[in-house]
Design a protein around this motif. Structure first.
Motif, PDB file in Angstrom:
ATOM      1  N   GLN A   6       0.831  -1.198   0.000  1.00  0.00           N
ATOM      2  CA  GLN A   6       0.000   0.000   0.000  1.00  0.00           C
ATOM      3  C   GLN A   6       0.873   1.259   0.000  1.00  0.00           C
ATOM      4  O   GLN A   6       0.555   2.253  -0.637  1.00  0.00           O
ATOM      5  N   LEU A   7       1.952   1.201   0.721  1.00  0.00           N
ATOM      6  CA  LEU A   7       2.869   2.324   0.759  1.00  0.00           C
ATOM      7  C   LEU A   7       3.491   2.561  -0.627  1.00  0.00           C
ATOM      8  O   LEU A   7       3.626   3.695  -1.083  1.00  0.00           O
ATOM      9  N   LEU A   8       3.819   1.484  -1.314  1.00  0.00           N
ATOM     10  CA  LEU A   8       4.370   1.582  -2.659  1.00  0.00           C
ATOM     11  C   LEU A   8       3.344   2.201  -3.602  1.00  0.00           C
ATOM     12  O   LEU A   8       3.668   3.078  -4.407  1.00  0.00           O
ATOM     13  N   TYR A   9       2.068   1.743  -3.492  1.00  0.00           N
ATOM     14  CA  TYR A   9       1.005   2.307  -4.340  1.00  0.00           C
ATOM     15  C   TYR A   9       0.787   3.786  -4.029  1.00  0.00           C
ATOM     16  O   TYR A   9       0.546   4.599  -4.913  1.00  0.00           O
ATOM     17  N   LEU A  10       0.860   4.119  -2.784  1.00  0.00           N
ATOM     18  CA  LEU A  10       0.690   5.503  -2.378  1.00  0.00           C
ATOM     19  C   LEU A  10       1.813   6.371  -2.944  1.00  0.00           C
ATOM     20  O   LEU A  10       1.577   7.462  -3.475  1.00  0.00           O
ATOM     21  N   VAL A  11       3.035   5.916  -2.867  1.00  0.00           N
ATOM     22  CA  VAL A  11       4.170   6.667  -3.387  1.00  0.00           C
ATOM     23  C   VAL A  11       4.051   6.797  -4.909  1.00  0.00           C
ATOM     24  O   VAL A  11       4.262   7.862  -5.482  1.00  0.00           O
ATOM     25  N   ILE A  12       3.690   5.674  -5.565  1.00  0.00           N
ATOM     26  CA  ILE A  12       3.529   5.704  -7.027  1.00  0.00           C
ATOM     27  C   ILE A  12       2.383   6.649  -7.394  1.00  0.00           C
ATOM     28  O   ILE A  12       2.485   7.441  -8.330  1.00  0.00           O
ATOM     29  N   GLY A  13       1.309   6.611  -6.664  1.00  0.00           N
ATOM     30  CA  GLY A  13       0.169   7.505  -6.911  1.00  0.00           C
ATOM     31  C   GLY A  13       0.543   8.964  -6.731  1.00  0.00           C
ATOM     32  O   GLY A  13       0.138   9.848  -7.517  1.00  0.00           O
ATOM     33  N   LEU A  14       1.314   9.230  -5.656  1.00  0.00           N
ATOM     34  CA  LEU A  14       1.770  10.603  -5.445  1.00  0.00           C
ATOM     35  C   LEU A  14       2.689  11.051  -6.584  1.00  0.00           C
ATOM     36  O   LEU A  14       2.611  12.189  -7.037  1.00  0.00           O
ATOM     37  N   LEU A  15       3.571  10.178  -7.026  1.00  0.00           N
ATOM     38  CA  LEU A  15       4.463  10.517  -8.133  1.00  0.00           C
ATOM     39  C   LEU A  15       3.674  10.777  -9.416  1.00  0.00           C
ATOM     40  O   LEU A  15       3.946  11.732 -10.146  1.00  0.00           O
ATOM     41  N   VAL A  16       2.688   9.911  -9.690  1.00  0.00           N
ATOM     42  CA  VAL A  16       1.844  10.096 -10.886  1.00  0.00           C
ATOM     43  C   VAL A  16       1.064  11.405 -10.756  1.00  0.00           C
ATOM     44  O   VAL A  16       0.963  12.180 -11.726  1.00  0.00           O
ATOM     45  N   ALA A  17       0.536  11.688  -9.595  1.00  0.00           N
ATOM     46  CA  ALA A  17      -0.210  12.929  -9.372  1.00  0.00           C
ATOM     47  C   ALA A  17       0.710  14.131  -9.563  1.00  0.00           C
ATOM     48  O   ALA A  17       0.324  15.144 -10.178  1.00  0.00           O
ATOM     49  N   MET A  18       1.947  14.037  -9.077  1.00  0.00           N
ATOM     50  CA  MET A  18       2.892  15.129  -9.247  1.00  0.00           C
ATOM     51  C   MET A  18       3.244  15.325 -10.719  1.00  0.00           C
ATOM     52  O   MET A  18       3.348  16.461 -11.206  1.00  0.00           O
ATOM     53  N   VAL A  19       3.414  14.209 -11.433  1.00  0.00           N
ATOM     54  CA  VAL A  19       3.743  14.298 -12.856  1.00  0.00           C
ATOM     55  C   VAL A  19       2.572  14.915 -13.617  1.00  0.00           C
ATOM     56  O   VAL A  19       2.761  15.782 -14.478  1.00  0.00           O
ATOM     57  N   VAL A  20       1.336  14.472 -13.298  1.00  0.00           N
ATOM     58  CA  VAL A  20       0.147  15.007 -13.986  1.00  0.00           C
ATOM     59  C   VAL A  20      -0.014  16.488 -13.665  1.00  0.00           C
ATOM     60  O   VAL A  20      -0.231  17.323 -14.565  1.00  0.00           O
ATOM     61  N   VAL A  21       0.064  16.865 -12.390  1.00  0.00           N
ATOM     62  CA  VAL A  21      -0.068  18.265 -12.002  1.00  0.00           C
ATOM     63  C   VAL A  21       1.086  19.077 -12.609  1.00  0.00           C
ATOM     64  O   VAL A  21       0.903  20.176 -13.137  1.00  0.00           O
ATOM     65  N   GLY A  22       2.295  18.545 -12.542  1.00  0.00           N
ATOM     66  CA  GLY A  22       3.453  19.217 -13.145  1.00  0.00           C
ATOM     67  C   GLY A  22       3.281  19.363 -14.651  1.00  0.00           C
ATOM     68  O   GLY A  22       3.651  20.383 -15.235  1.00  0.00           O
ATOM     69  N   GLY A  23       2.723  18.319 -15.292  1.00  0.00           N
ATOM     70  CA  GLY A  23       2.468  18.373 -16.736  1.00  0.00           C
ATOM     71  C   GLY A  23       1.475  19.470 -17.071  1.00  0.00           C
ATOM     72  O   GLY A  23       1.648  20.211 -18.052  1.00  0.00           O
ATOM     73  N   PHE A  24       0.405  19.563 -16.235  1.00  0.00           N
ATOM     74  CA  PHE A  24      -0.580  20.637 -16.484  1.00  0.00           C
ATOM     75  C   PHE A  24       0.040  22.021 -16.304  1.00  0.00           C
ATOM     76  O   PHE A  24      -0.349  22.965 -16.970  1.00  0.00           O
ATOM     77  N   LEU A  25       0.990  22.136 -15.441  1.00  0.00           N
ATOM     78  CA  LEU A  25       1.640  23.427 -15.233  1.00  0.00           C
ATOM     79  C   LEU A  25       2.791  23.645 -16.224  1.00  0.00           C
ATOM     80  O   LEU A  25       3.006  24.747 -16.700  1.00  0.00           O
ATOM     81  N   ALA A  26       3.537  22.600 -16.542  1.00  0.00           N
ATOM     82  CA  ALA A  26       4.733  22.745 -17.361  1.00  0.00           C
ATOM     83  C   ALA A  26       4.429  22.851 -18.856  1.00  0.00           C
ATOM     84  O   ALA A  26       5.089  23.609 -19.571  1.00  0.00           O
ATOM     85  N   VAL A  27       3.464  22.117 -19.334  1.00  0.00           N
ATOM     86  CA  VAL A  27       3.178  22.108 -20.776  1.00  0.00           C
ATOM     87  C   VAL A  27       2.757  23.500 -21.259  1.00  0.00           C
ATOM     88  O   VAL A  27       3.299  23.983 -22.261  1.00  0.00           O
ATOM     89  N   PRO A  28       1.834  24.192 -20.615  1.00  0.00           N
ATOM     90  CA  PRO A  28       1.509  25.549 -21.092  1.00  0.00           C
ATOM     91  C   PRO A  28       2.710  26.496 -20.996  1.00  0.00           C
ATOM     92  O   PRO A  28       2.930  27.325 -21.886  1.00  0.00           O
ATOM     93  N   ALA A  29       3.486  26.359 -19.932  1.00  0.00           N
ATOM     94  CA  ALA A  29       4.661  27.223 -19.806  1.00  0.00           C
ATOM     95  C   ALA A  29       5.665  26.911 -20.911  1.00  0.00           C
ATOM     96  O   ALA A  29       6.294  27.817 -21.474  1.00  0.00           O
ATOM     97  N   TYR A  30       5.814  25.620 -21.249  1.00  0.00           N
ATOM     98  CA  TYR A  30       6.718  25.231 -22.324  1.00  0.00           C
ATOM     99  C   TYR A  30       6.214  25.790 -23.663  1.00  0.00           C
ATOM    100  O   TYR A  30       6.999  26.310 -24.456  1.00  0.00           O
ATOM    101  N   ARG A  31       4.889  25.672 -23.897  1.00  0.00           N
ATOM    102  CA  ARG A  31       4.317  26.233 -25.129  1.00  0.00           C
ATOM    103  C   ARG A  31       4.542  27.741 -25.192  1.00  0.00           C
ATOM    104  O   ARG A  31       4.917  28.280 -26.231  1.00  0.00           O
ATOM    105  N   GLN A  32       4.298  28.400 -24.090  1.00  0.00           N
ATOM    106  CA  GLN A  32       4.483  29.863 -24.051  1.00  0.00           C
ATOM    107  C   GLN A  32       5.948  30.218 -24.276  1.00  0.00           C
ATOM    108  O   GLN A  32       6.257  31.161 -25.007  1.00  0.00           O
TER     109      GLN A  32
END
Length: 191
Positions: A6-32
């Motif tokens: 469960q701890l592994l899933y939680l860490v993986i989930g947090l990493l995926v959430a960070m990547v998704v949130v980072g992607g939503f923030l980074a992709v527009p900034a990269y386009r700009q």
């Protein structure tokens, strides 16, 4: 408590959430950033083009200035009227009895500027008869030739005044034939 799976899933989930949130923030900034980079490159090209155009414009201005100086120094204007009165006023020298005893201006009749050729330009002859010293006759010819308008020296006739010895102080009887060149508007003939 959480087991290791469960701890592994939680860490993986947090990493995926960070990547998704980072992607939503980074992709527009990269386009700009990409758009700003492209715009900057485009503006730099325009600036480089303007610099080249400015240099070319400066070179053309220098060339134009040189051509205007050449026009002023080498070429004469041809007016649309002979304006003999102005010509006489500019060429009249003071009759002082010391350098000039007599000066007479006689205008002739209008003729062709170039004999035997079809040309709209005309000439108005002007004869200047003088009793003067050589320097005064020469000054008159120089004044005619240095005018900004086209005045041709057609003839010069000089002889020592009768009853004098030929010295530097002798008076000459001189006749200077000038031609005031002009190009009438609409085919007018002289004035």
């Amino acid at each position: 408590m959480l087991n290791s799976k469960q701890l592994l899933y939680l860490v993986i989930g947090l990493l995926v959430a960070m990547v998704v949130v980072g992607g939503f923030l980074a992709v527009p900034a990269y386009r700009q950033a990409s758009q700003l980079k492209a715009r900057t490159a485009n503006l730099q090209e325009k600036i480089d083009g303007l610099t080249g155009q400015t240099e070319e414009l400066q070179q053309l201005a220098v060339a134009l200035s040189a051509m205007n100086e050449q026009l002023d120094s080498e070429l004469k204007t041809i007016p649309c009227v002979p304006d003999i009165a102005d010509l006489i006023r500019k060429l009249s020298l003071p009759v002082d009895g010391v350098t000039i005893r007599d000066q007479t201006f006689t205008a002739g009749s209008v003729g062709e500027a170039v004999a035997g050729k079809e040309n709209p330009a005309r000439v108005m002859p002007l004869t200047i008869d003088m009793v003067a010293r050589f320097d005064s006759v020469f000054a008159l010819i120089q004044a005619a030739e240095s005018m900004p308008r086209l005045v041709r020296v057609a003839s010069v006739r000089m002889e020592v005044e009768h009853g004098q010895e030929e010295t530097d102080e002798s008076f000459l009887i001189a006749s200077v034939g000038l031609e005031a060149v002009y190009e009438p508007d609409g085919g007018e003939e002289g004035s």
